[in-house]
Design a protein around this motif. Structure first.
Motif, PDB file in Angstrom:
ATOM      1  N   GLY A 161       1.226  -1.346  -0.432  1.00  0.00           N
ATOM      2  CA  GLY A 161      -0.215  -0.029   0.041  1.00  0.00           C
ATOM      3  C   GLY A 161       0.464   1.799  -0.272  1.00  0.00           C
ATOM      4  N   VAL A 162       1.635   1.081   0.090  1.00  0.00           N
ATOM      5  CA  VAL A 162       3.095   2.300  -0.125  1.00  0.00           C
ATOM      6  C   VAL A 162       2.723   3.376  -1.526  1.00  0.00           C
ATOM      7  CG1 VAL A 162       5.387   3.258   0.499  1.00  0.00           C
ATOM      8  CG2 VAL A 162       4.217   1.487   1.558  1.00  0.00           C
ATOM      9  N   ASP A 163       2.937   4.400  -1.218  1.00  0.00           N
ATOM     10  CA  ASP A 163       2.706   5.288  -2.033  1.00  0.00           C
ATOM     11  C   ASP A 163       4.442   5.680  -3.040  1.00  0.00           C
ATOM     12  OD1 ASP A 163       0.232   4.773  -2.899  1.00  0.00           O
ATOM     13  OD2 ASP A 163      -0.397   7.176  -1.794  1.00  0.00           O
ATOM     14  N   TYR A 164       4.543   5.356  -3.808  1.00  0.00           N
ATOM     15  CA  TYR A 164       6.196   5.510  -4.231  1.00  0.00           C
ATOM     16  C   TYR A 164       5.760   6.944  -5.688  1.00  0.00           C
ATOM     17  CZ  TYR A 164       7.366   1.358  -2.102  1.00  0.00           C
ATOM     18  OH  TYR A 164       8.107   0.369  -1.364  1.00  0.00           O
ATOM     19  N   PRO A 165       7.181   7.638  -5.725  1.00  0.00           N
ATOM     20  CA  PRO A 165       7.994   7.486  -4.675  1.00  0.00           C
ATOM     21  C   PRO A 165       7.874   7.796  -3.483  1.00  0.00           C
ATOM     22  CG  PRO A 165       8.054   9.850  -6.139  1.00  0.00           C
ATOM     23  CD  PRO A 165       6.548   9.446  -6.089  1.00  0.00           C
ATOM     24  N   GLN A 166       8.818   6.994  -2.285  1.00  0.00           N
ATOM     25  CA  GLN A 166       8.914   7.640  -1.208  1.00  0.00           C
ATOM     26  C   GLN A 166      10.260   8.025  -0.532  1.00  0.00           C
ATOM     27  OE1 GLN A 166       7.124   8.416   1.916  1.00  0.00           O
ATOM     28  NE2 GLN A 166       5.770   7.225   1.145  1.00  0.00           N
ATOM     29  N   THR A 167      10.307   8.481   0.413  1.00  0.00           N
ATOM     30  CA  THR A 167      11.491   8.426   1.397  1.00  0.00           C
ATOM     31  C   THR A 167      11.694   6.930   2.464  1.00  0.00           C
ATOM     32  OG1 THR A 167      10.555   9.346   3.231  1.00  0.00           O
ATOM     33  CG2 THR A 167      11.438  10.639   1.241  1.00  0.00           C
TER      34      THR A 167
END
Length: 64
Positions: free
Chosen positions: A15-21
């Motif tokens: 479920g992570v939205d990329y780009p991401q730190t």
């Protein structure tokens, strides 16, 4: 950094939205109930933007 299982890590990054730190990845994994070794591996990543799951897996897998 200990070698971590990239497949397990991706499960916790669902479920992570990329780009991401890096810090965003850690927060997402914490929210998804990641275990201590997974969080340790994510915290050990270089502090940069990750364009997608493959970049995270490559970094954790040591590109071997």
């Amino acid at each position: 950094m200990n070698k971590a299982n990239p497949i397990r890590i991706q499960r916790y990054l669902s479920g992570v939205d990329y780009p991401q730190t890096r810090d965003g990845l850690v927060r997402a994994a914490e929210h998804n109930g990641a275990d201590a070794p997974t969080l340790e591996a994510l915290r050990g990543l270089p502090d940069r933007m990750y364009e997608g799951p493959s970049g995270v897996s490559a970094e954790i897998g040591g590109d071997s």
